[in-house]
Design a protein around this motif. Structure first.
Motif, PDB file in Angstrom:
ATOM      1  N   ALA A   2       0.967  10.765   3.694  1.00  0.00           N
ATOM      2  CA  ALA A   2       1.759   9.553   3.478  1.00  0.00           C
ATOM      3  C   ALA A   2       3.075   9.883   2.780  1.00  0.00           C
ATOM      4  O   ALA A   2       4.125   9.339   3.135  1.00  0.00           O
ATOM      5  CB  ALA A   2       0.958   8.527   2.676  1.00  0.00           C
ATOM      6  N   ALA A   3       3.027  10.780   1.801  1.00  0.00           N
ATOM      7  CA  ALA A   3       4.245  11.137   1.073  1.00  0.00           C
ATOM      8  C   ALA A   3       5.246  11.818   1.997  1.00  0.00           C
ATOM      9  O   ALA A   3       6.442  11.500   1.979  1.00  0.00           O
ATOM     10  CB  ALA A   3       3.897  12.033  -0.109  1.00  0.00           C
ATOM     11  N   ARG A   4       4.771  12.743   2.815  1.00  0.00           N
ATOM     12  CA  ARG A   4       5.657  13.459   3.732  1.00  0.00           C
ATOM     13  C   ARG A   4       6.281  12.489   4.739  1.00  0.00           C
ATOM     14  O   ARG A   4       7.485  12.551   5.019  1.00  0.00           O
ATOM     15  CB  ARG A   4       4.881  14.563   4.449  1.00  0.00           C
ATOM     16  N   LEU A   5       5.482  11.605   5.291  1.00  0.00           N
ATOM     17  CA  LEU A   5       5.993  10.615   6.242  1.00  0.00           C
ATOM     18  C   LEU A   5       7.003   9.692   5.571  1.00  0.00           C
ATOM     19  O   LEU A   5       8.046   9.366   6.155  1.00  0.00           O
ATOM     20  CB  LEU A   5       4.836   9.806   6.827  1.00  0.00           C
ATOM     21  N   LYS A  52      -9.900  11.207  -4.181  1.00  0.00           N
ATOM     22  CA  LYS A  52      -8.831  11.573  -5.104  1.00  0.00           C
ATOM     23  C   LYS A  52      -7.606  12.159  -4.409  1.00  0.00           C
ATOM     24  O   LYS A  52      -6.482  11.884  -4.802  1.00  0.00           O
ATOM     25  CB  LYS A  52      -9.347  12.513  -6.183  1.00  0.00           C
ATOM     26  N   ASP A  53      -7.797  12.950  -3.356  1.00  0.00           N
ATOM     27  CA  ASP A  53      -6.648  13.541  -2.659  1.00  0.00           C
ATOM     28  C   ASP A  53      -5.829  12.475  -1.936  1.00  0.00           C
ATOM     29  O   ASP A  53      -4.595  12.541  -1.905  1.00  0.00           O
ATOM     30  CB  ASP A  53      -7.107  14.619  -1.677  1.00  0.00           C
ATOM     31  N   VAL A  54      -6.507  11.496  -1.355  1.00  0.00           N
ATOM     32  CA  VAL A  54      -5.815  10.396  -0.671  1.00  0.00           C
ATOM     33  C   VAL A  54      -4.988   9.605  -1.676  1.00  0.00           C
ATOM     34  O   VAL A  54      -3.803   9.319  -1.453  1.00  0.00           O
ATOM     35  CB  VAL A  54      -6.820   9.478   0.057  1.00  0.00           C
ATOM     36  N   TYR A  55      -5.613   9.256  -2.809  1.00  0.00           N
ATOM     37  CA  TYR A  55      -4.901   8.463  -3.816  1.00  0.00           C
ATOM     38  C   TYR A  55      -3.770   9.266  -4.467  1.00  0.00           C
ATOM     39  O   TYR A  55      -2.724   8.713  -4.792  1.00  0.00           O
ATOM     40  CB  TYR A  55      -5.860   7.906  -4.856  1.00  0.00           C
ATOM     41  N   ALA A  56      -3.947  10.566  -4.630  1.00  0.00           N
ATOM     42  CA  ALA A  56      -2.875  11.398  -5.169  1.00  0.00           C
ATOM     43  C   ALA A  56      -1.674  11.379  -4.218  1.00  0.00           C
ATOM     44  O   ALA A  56      -0.524  11.267  -4.654  1.00  0.00           O
ATOM     45  CB  ALA A  56      -3.365  12.825  -5.391  1.00  0.00           C
TER      46      ALA A  56
END
Length: 129
Positions: A2-5, A52-56
């Motif tokens: 999500a961050a990269r997109l 946790k990885d998704v929320y991070a």
């Protein structure tokens, strides 16, 4: 992911001089609502540990938005379901509705157009449940 997109979308928006952006994040990224019951807090903590990885990634996405020059809103639903739209949900600008455990994807989509035109949602996370 999500961050990269989001970085790519923000760059494209800047190039085209587009200002408004709504994204879907997740309720656990926002603050714990006042008056949230112990069971709900425990469930959120358990889900948060599992994902946790998704929320991070979503937290990084929201940080990218906050650092940008766009008029962004991060919509933060709880657990999503595949039920039909009801039109019955609560929103909290800058927080999350208490006892918001699940919501139909269709209701999240139903809530978002009103946020586009609401200046109170710009630069904010909006909990919907």
């Amino acid at each position: 992911m999500a961050a990269r997109l989001t970085r790519a979308v923000l760059a494209a928006m800047e190039a085209e001089e587009v200002r408004r952006l709504l994204v879907v994040s997740a309720a656990p990224v926002g603050p714990v609502p006042a008056g949230q019951g112990l069971l709900d807090k425990a469930v959120l903590k358990g889900v948060g540990a599992f994902l946790k990885d998704v929320y991070a990634d979503l937290r990084v996405m929201e940080a990218e938005l906050a650092a940008s020059d766009t008029d962004w809103t991060s919509v933060r639903p709880p657990r999503l379901t595949d039920r039909p739209v009801t039109g019955r949900y609560r929103t909290v600008v800058g927080g999350n509705p208490p006892r918001g455990r699940s919501l139909a994807r269709a209701d999240v989509a139903h809530a978002m157009p009103a946020m586009v035109e609401d200046p109170a949602t710009v630069g904010q996370g909006v909990g919907v449940a």
